[in-house]
Design a protein around this motif. Structure first.
Motif, PDB file in Angstrom:
ATOM      1  N   LEU A 290       0.940  -1.186  -0.103  1.00  0.00           N
ATOM      2  CA  LEU A 290       0.313  -0.137  -0.122  1.00  0.00           C
ATOM      3  C   LEU A 290       0.785   1.381  -0.017  1.00  0.00           C
ATOM      4  CD1 LEU A 290      -2.788  -1.394   2.382  1.00  0.00           C
ATOM      5  CD2 LEU A 290      -3.160  -0.909  -0.318  1.00  0.00           C
ATOM      6  N   THR A 291       1.571   1.447   1.321  1.00  0.00           N
ATOM      7  CA  THR A 291       2.269   2.560   1.424  1.00  0.00           C
ATOM      8  C   THR A 291       3.951   2.198   1.325  1.00  0.00           C
ATOM      9  OG1 THR A 291       2.786   4.007   2.300  1.00  0.00           O
ATOM     10  CG2 THR A 291       1.607   2.620   3.056  1.00  0.00           C
ATOM     11  N   GLU A 292       4.798   2.894   1.312  1.00  0.00           N
ATOM     12  CA  GLU A 292       6.448   2.698   1.564  1.00  0.00           C
ATOM     13  C   GLU A 292       6.138   2.897   3.096  1.00  0.00           C
ATOM     14  OE1 GLU A 292       9.603   4.773   0.089  1.00  0.00           O
ATOM     15  OE2 GLU A 292       8.374   6.406  -0.791  1.00  0.00           O
ATOM     16  N   ASN A 293       5.561   3.981   3.383  1.00  0.00           N
ATOM     17  CA  ASN A 293       5.413   4.054   5.073  1.00  0.00           C
ATOM     18  C   ASN A 293       4.484   2.996   5.754  1.00  0.00           C
ATOM     19  OD1 ASN A 293       7.092   6.912   4.180  1.00  0.00           O
ATOM     20  ND2 ASN A 293       5.412   7.639   3.496  1.00  0.00           N
TER      21      ASN A 293
ATOM     22  N   LEU C 100       4.986   4.370  19.414  1.00  0.00           N
ATOM     23  CA  LEU C 100       5.618   5.785  19.199  1.00  0.00           C
ATOM     24  C   LEU C 100       6.585   6.236  18.594  1.00  0.00           C
ATOM     25  CD1 LEU C 100       4.720   7.152  22.546  1.00  0.00           C
ATOM     26  CD2 LEU C 100       3.422   7.494  20.611  1.00  0.00           C
ATOM     27  N   ILE C 101       7.522   5.648  18.310  1.00  0.00           N
ATOM     28  CA  ILE C 101       8.700   5.716  18.069  1.00  0.00           C
ATOM     29  C   ILE C 101       8.511   5.205  16.408  1.00  0.00           C
ATOM     30  CG2 ILE C 101      10.941   4.793  17.347  1.00  0.00           C
ATOM     31  CD1 ILE C 101      11.326   4.293  20.199  1.00  0.00           C
ATOM     32  N   LEU C 102       7.918   3.972  16.168  1.00  0.00           N
ATOM     33  CA  LEU C 102       7.584   3.404  14.397  1.00  0.00           C
ATOM     34  C   LEU C 102       6.907   4.926  13.525  1.00  0.00           C
ATOM     35  CD1 LEU C 102       6.455   0.284  14.866  1.00  0.00           C
ATOM     36  CD2 LEU C 102       8.967   0.800  14.494  1.00  0.00           C
ATOM     37  N   ILE C 103       5.680   5.608  14.747  1.00  0.00           N
ATOM     38  CA  ILE C 103       5.077   6.645  14.352  1.00  0.00           C
ATOM     39  C   ILE C 103       5.789   8.006  14.205  1.00  0.00           C
ATOM     40  CG2 ILE C 103       3.119   8.197  14.609  1.00  0.00           C
ATOM     41  CD1 ILE C 103       1.321   5.903  16.209  1.00  0.00           C
ATOM     42  N   ILE C 104       6.850   8.289  14.949  1.00  0.00           N
ATOM     43  CA  ILE C 104       7.239   9.745  14.991  1.00  0.00           C
ATOM     44  C   ILE C 104       8.607   8.954  13.525  1.00  0.00           C
ATOM     45  CG2 ILE C 104       8.308  10.971  16.386  1.00  0.00           C
ATOM     46  CD1 ILE C 104       7.029  10.446  18.730  1.00  0.00           C
ATOM     47  N   ASN C 105       8.642   8.689  13.799  1.00  0.00           N
ATOM     48  CA  ASN C 105      10.537   7.790  12.533  1.00  0.00           C
ATOM     49  C   ASN C 105       9.602   8.114  11.161  1.00  0.00           C
ATOM     50  OD1 ASN C 105      12.088   7.917  14.640  1.00  0.00           O
ATOM     51  ND2 ASN C 105      12.969   6.737  14.786  1.00  0.00           N
ATOM     52  N   GLN C 106       8.069   7.419  11.227  1.00  0.00           N
ATOM     53  CA  GLN C 106       8.033   7.560  10.251  1.00  0.00           C
ATOM     54  C   GLN C 106       7.690   8.752   9.320  1.00  0.00           C
ATOM     55  OE1 GLN C 106       8.167   5.653   6.809  1.00  0.00           O
ATOM     56  NE2 GLN C 106       8.057   3.776   8.204  1.00  0.00           N
ATOM     57  N   SER C 107       6.982   9.496  10.012  1.00  0.00           N
ATOM     58  CA  SER C 107       6.523  10.975   9.975  1.00  0.00           C
ATOM     59  C   SER C 107       7.746  11.576   9.439  1.00  0.00           C
ATOM     60  CB  SER C 107       5.924  11.498  11.402  1.00  0.00           C
ATOM     61  OG  SER C 107       5.558  10.276  11.676  1.00  0.00           O
ATOM     62  N   ALA C 108       8.132  11.439  10.481  1.00  0.00           N
ATOM     63  CA  ALA C 108       9.791  12.006   9.984  1.00  0.00           C
ATOM     64  C   ALA C 108      10.452  11.752   8.437  1.00  0.00           C
ATOM     65  CB  ALA C 108      10.636  12.392  11.294  1.00  0.00           C
ATOM     66  N   THR C 109      10.337  10.461   8.247  1.00  0.00           N
ATOM     67  CA  THR C 109      10.614  10.410   7.524  1.00  0.00           C
ATOM     68  C   THR C 109       9.904  10.549   5.951  1.00  0.00           C
ATOM     69  OG1 THR C 109      11.540   8.306   8.308  1.00  0.00           O
ATOM     70  CG2 THR C 109      11.163   8.705   5.525  1.00  0.00           C
ATOM     71  N   MET C 110       8.542  10.755   6.072  1.00  0.00           N
ATOM     72  CA  MET C 110       7.023  11.359   5.404  1.00  0.00           C
ATOM     73  C   MET C 110       7.808  13.077   4.870  1.00  0.00           C
ATOM     74  SD  MET C 110       3.971   9.343   5.816  1.00  0.00           S
ATOM     75  CE  MET C 110       3.361   9.495   7.722  1.00  0.00           C
ATOM     76  N   LEU C 111       8.223  13.671   6.204  1.00  0.00           N
ATOM     77  CA  LEU C 111       7.347  15.219   5.540  1.00  0.00           C
ATOM     78  C   LEU C 111       8.935  15.438   5.242  1.00  0.00           C
ATOM     79  CD1 LEU C 111       6.267  15.599   9.177  1.00  0.00           C
ATOM     80  CD2 LEU C 111       5.238  16.292   6.988  1.00  0.00           C
ATOM     81  N   PHE C 112       9.679  14.656   6.124  1.00  0.00           N
ATOM     82  CA  PHE C 112      11.770  15.513   5.211  1.00  0.00           C
ATOM     83  C   PHE C 112      13.102  14.746   4.782  1.00  0.00           C
ATOM     84  CE2 PHE C 112      10.624  16.601   9.705  1.00  0.00           C
ATOM     85  CZ  PHE C 112       9.773  18.393   9.297  1.00  0.00           C
ATOM     86  N   GLY C 113      11.792  13.699   4.393  1.00  0.00           N
ATOM     87  CA  GLY C 113      13.052  12.177   3.651  1.00  0.00           C
ATOM     88  C   GLY C 113      14.040  12.094   4.435  1.00  0.00           C
ATOM     89  N   ARG C 114      14.470  11.048   3.594  1.00  0.00           N
ATOM     90  CA  ARG C 114      15.614  10.244   4.458  1.00  0.00           C
ATOM     91  C   ARG C 114      17.572  11.103   4.171  1.00  0.00           C
ATOM     92  NH1 ARG C 114      13.110   5.499   5.070  1.00  0.00           N
ATOM     93  NH2 ARG C 114      12.215   5.280   3.506  1.00  0.00           N
TER      94      ARG C 114
END
Ligand SMILES: Nc1ncnc2c1ncn2[C@@H]1O[C@H](COP(=O)(O)OP(=O)(O)OP(=O)(O)O)[C@@H](O)[C@H]1O
Ligand SMILES: [Mg+2]
Lengths: 325, 251, 303
Positions: A290-293, C100-114
């Protein structure tokens, strides 16, 4: 529910055995690979469940032993391929009958050493320390340039068995199925034995156990070692499945994944880890399409599961069916 | 009396931060005697029991069981020397059945439990021994019940059954009657009476009727110190004791 | 001179670790909660200040923004998640904060890239000072040490001299008692969590010009901070301080000098590989040693 149990179990066994045929019939060749992963993770999760669910030891470093099992396999294979010897002493091998027991042995040894330290503490310190020791091994393998460092080790072929072609995915699946079944049987035996009775008692109240003359430390340590051996076996199988090992196998997030599987399936139940591993692997592979995230929804799901249910999927189902424990 | 006393405590002391909980207590108990320790709340009775069984380490003093110093031994080792206790606040394995709780104590007496593959349920001898203890305290009908589902009084009985399963030479009871109904208390007294012939009992108890009925010797602990030691009659007659219980100036 | 320079680097790492570990140890000691997402607050502080610095070029804004972001995140986390975990076991706490770590880390990746962000050293702080003849040291790192030490002093004063500190100390040992005395325990907990979040955010802000700001940075320090807490003793801020300095110095020194020392006994590449390996596990070995001698940590009295 209780009366249905044997029937459900029989159905599960038939399904697992028939899976290769089914996957072919339904033209889902990927199913075999997925199922193999489920079984391998199930072994690891079962072993974690022994200490976490039955023994009440919240280890956040279980992936370390998974990784060790993997590296034993990878390192032996690399020496086998190069016709060299480990430390100039131990020749390499690709014989699964040697590799798997050795992987379990070495993982068990590491568990004995790490457990000997970690079990001097309990509670929150234990969580932190198991995590820290696992991370130490992670860094150690990252810095081991001889064995690929960060990049890990590739295996050209799977390890071999004398009577079976393991390169065939169905055959390898059946190997994993057999071992998962065996490990389940071992776990079942252990938790119902006198040792298991003691282990469960230690989870519930250590002070009580001391007051009846049972010293917690040796029992916890032995459980920790058994769990380490199970994870080592799983790691060795995973190395064979992927034909690749890397420090990532023992990364702390991997420990978290294993924990998640145990929780998903229901802590301290025999079949829970198998269910949990299946749920996790299927969920992960579905979310990644679904998503890479995919970690985002996974995190949300886990959070919701912890905050709003008690006792994982099994607990949730129990609740939906209105059964009180 | 011939030979050393079963229990001999000399000058034992324990402090928590600023608070002196046990202040150089000395006491002796002969085999077969019932010794009661009484005293107001917070006097240090439970602390003393904890020192005896090894859950707390004393700052000073010695503890001898049958003439042998056991002060350096762990709780577990003391249990195997014949020192067994019950807890004031029950400490039970709540997820296990009543029978399993006792069975573990029996199992502990039979040696180590590194038995991995035989189901624990098939040890008929251990089961029978555990059942016998339950019969003893009157809980045999509740054997299969989960401890979490037991009433407070039953939990107290179970505490005793577990302690008995360890086949103690010296049984330390920390307020076995607390929380029991009048009827249950009576039963408990009768039960302890019947145990007198098998084991030596050291009992901490607030219920004076029970204490006077059971004890051969009573020690009064106040502020960590033994105020007096004597027979029931002596204690009843003591002004010091009355003062300690009822407060200063109220004689 | 190289030795002194590395020693200072060690102290600088140490005070960063202290900022993390003091929050962790307070939150655990007082609230009984193990918070894995503490590293995320560090990351949030670093990201916020890096982005603000890049956008405005203002050091003050970057500092305030970083602290604000971490504090806000801490508040939200406490309000929505941690608050529900006080009465739960450690397992639930670990899993929820892992989520929470998973959520926050993934959000950071989505917002600011790798891609890691690199923060330009603030003007005026990018120079060097000569501390001793032959010892030149970056001003910024000295500043970090100074800030860290003053925060440590501030914390000691807060805990030992103020009413809040008294509640904190009392709350750690007699949680029920403090509650019974009518103290609003929820507010106390929220304040402590916010304090921990601010300290973690500050650590992130301070570290951002020195290291790469990227996803996963939080967990690296988090695990080191765990080591510090174990060495110092759970619940002890004093322990966290000394533990952090020791861990920071040991880690830095081993990395700097281990390969060199080994080169005396082994050939070049072997020495470097083994040295790097040993150096990376140095602090963990230190932790193991402490566990052998004092299982409860150096600054907690054994029972
Ligand atoms: N682990 C401990 N740490 C600090 N203080 C303690 C500890 N255990 C007991 N105390 C204190 O020591 C004193 C004696 O306590 P203890 O429990 O021995 O009293 P007790 O005589 O058993 O009282 P009760 O009749 O209420 O059971 C009390 O003031 C108590 O607060
Ligand atoms: Mg008491």
């Amino acid at each position: 529910m209780r009366a249905l149990r044997p029937a459900l179990l029989a159905l599960l066994i038939v399904l697992l055995l028939a899976l290769p045929v089914l996957s072919e019939a339904l033209r889902q060749p990927a199913a075999i690979g997925l199922a193999t992963q489920v079984l391998i993770y199930a072994i690891a999760a079962m072993s974690l469940n022994l200490i976490l669910g039955y023994g009440g030891m919240i280890s956040f470093g279980h992936a370390a032993f998974f990784g060790i099992g993997g590296y034993v396999t990878g390192i032996l294979y690399s020496h086998f391929a190069e016709h060299s010897a480990f430390l100039g002493l131990v020749p390499g091998t690709n014989d699964m009958l040697i590799v798997l027991p050795l992987a379990m042995l070495i993982s068990g040894l590491m568990a004995a050493i790490i457990g000997a330290f970690c079990l001097r503490t309990n509670g929150v310190q234990f969580i932190m320390i198991t995590l820290a020791f696992a991370q130490m091994l992670f860094f150690l393998f990252v810095s081991l340039k001889t064995y690929g460092g960060d990049d890990g080790l590739m295996m050209r072929r799977r390890d071999v068995l004398p009577f079976l072609d393991t390169r065939n995915d169905t055959n390898f699946y059946l190997v994993c199925l057999t071992l998962a079944g065996l490990w389940l049987a071992v776990t079942r035996g252990v938790v119902r034995s006198k040792f298991g009775l003691v282990l469960g008692g230690l989870r519930q109240n250590e002070q009580r156990m001391e007051a009846i003359g049972i010293a917690p430390y040796p029992y916890k340590l032995v459980a920790f070692i058994i769990a380490g051996m199970g994870a080592g076996l799983a790691g060795a199988l995973m190395a064979n499945y992927l034909r690749f090992v890397s420090p990532g196998m023992m990364n702390w997030t991997r420990s978290g994944d294993l924990m998640m599987m145990v929780i998903l399936g229901g802590v301290g139940t025999l079949m829970g880890p198998l269910l949990g591993a299946a749920a996790f692997v299927i969920l992960e592979s579905w979310l990644t399409t679904l998503t890479e995230n995919w970690q985002f929804p996974l995190g949300l799901l886990l959070l919701a599961l912890v905050l709003f249910t008690n006792g994982g999927l099994a607990g949730l189902l129990d609740r939906l069916w209105g059964r009180t424990r | 009396m011939n030979g050393p006393p079963l229990l001999k405590v000399s000058g034992i002391a324990k402090r928590f931060d600023g608070l002196v909980a046990t202040d150089h207590v000395s006491l002796e108990q002969n085999a077969g005697e019932v010794h009661a320790l009484i005293g107001p709340n917070g006097a240090g009775k439970s602390t003393f029991v904890n020192l005896l069984c090894g859950s707390l380490r004393p700052d000073a003093g010695t503890i001898k069981l049958d003439g042998a110093d056991i002060g350096h031994l762990s709780t577990v080792e003391r249990v195997h020397r014949g020192l067994s206790r019950t807890f004031q606040m029950t400490q039970l394995l709540l997820d296990y059945s009543v029978l399993e709780n006792v069975q573990l104590a029996v199992q502990s007496q039979a040696g180590h439990s590194f038995r991995f593959f035989k189901s624990a349920r098939y040890d008929a001898k251990a089961m029978a021994a555990a059942m016998a203890c339950l019969v003893r305290v009157g809980l045999c009908e509740r054997a299969k019940v989960r401890v979490a589902d037991l009433a407070q009084g039953e939990r107290k009985q179970l505490e005793l059954a577990i302690a008995l399963a360890a086949k103690p030479r010296l049984l330390l009871l920390d307020e076995p009657m607390a929380g029991l109904s009048a009827l249950d208390s009576q039963n408990m007294v009768a039960l302890l009476q019947s145990l007198k012939t098998e084991t030596t009992i050291f009992i901490v108890e607030h219920d004076m009727n029970a204490v006077f009925a059971l004890a051969d010797r009573i020690s009064v602990l106040v502020n960590g110190r033994i105020l007096m030691s004597g027979t029931a009659a002596e204690v009843k007659a003591s002004d010091d004791v009355r003062r300690a219980y009822l407060g200063e100036g109220d004689v | 001179m190289l030795f002194l320079e590395q020693l200072l680097n060690g102290v600088q790492l140490g005070v960063t670790l202290f900022l993390m570990a003091s929050g962790l140890t307070l939150i655990f000691g007082i609230m009984g909660v193990i918070n894995l997402a503490h590293g995320s607050l560090y990351m949030i502080g670093a990201y916020a200040s890096a982005l603000i610095a890049a956008a405005t070029g203002s050091v003050a804004l970057a500092l305030c923004g970083g602290l604000l972001a971490a504090g806000l995140a801490g508040f939200l986390i406490e309000f929505f998640v941690i608050r529900r975990l006080y009465q739960r076991g450690h397992l639930d706490q670990v899993l929820a904060t892992f989520a929470l770590i998973l959520i926050i880390n993934q959000s950071a990746t989505m917002l600011f890239g790798r891609q890691p962000l690199f923060v330009k050293m603030p003007d005026g702080l990018n120079g060097f000072v000569t501390l001793l003849p032959g010892l030149v040291y970056p001003i910024y790192r000295l500043g970090v040490i100074a800030v860290g030490l003053s925060v440590a002093c501030g914390l000691f004063l807060l805990i030992n001299e103020t009413r809040v500190g008294m509640l904190v100390r009392a709350g750690a040992t007699h949680r029920e008692m403090v509650r019974a005395l009518g103290v609003n325990i929820n507010r106390l907990y929220a304040m402590i969590f916010a304090l921990g979040a601010l300290l973690a955010g500050l650590a992130g802000v301070l570290a951002s010009p020195i290291i790469a700001v990227q996803v996963g940075m939080g967990e690296q320090v988090l695990i080191l901070a765990f080591v510090v807490v174990v060495i110092g003793g759970v619940g002890s801020v004093r322990g966290a301080f000394f533990g952090a300095l020791v861990a920071g110095i040991v880690d830095t020194m081993m990395r700097a000098f281990m390969p060199g020392l080994l080169r005396h006994v082994l050939s070049g590449p072997d020495a470097d590989a083994l040295g790097a390996g040993l150096a990376s596990v140095g602090v963990y070995l230190l932790m193991a040693l402490v566990l052998l001698l004092r299982p409860k940590g150096l600054f907690v009295r054994p029972a």
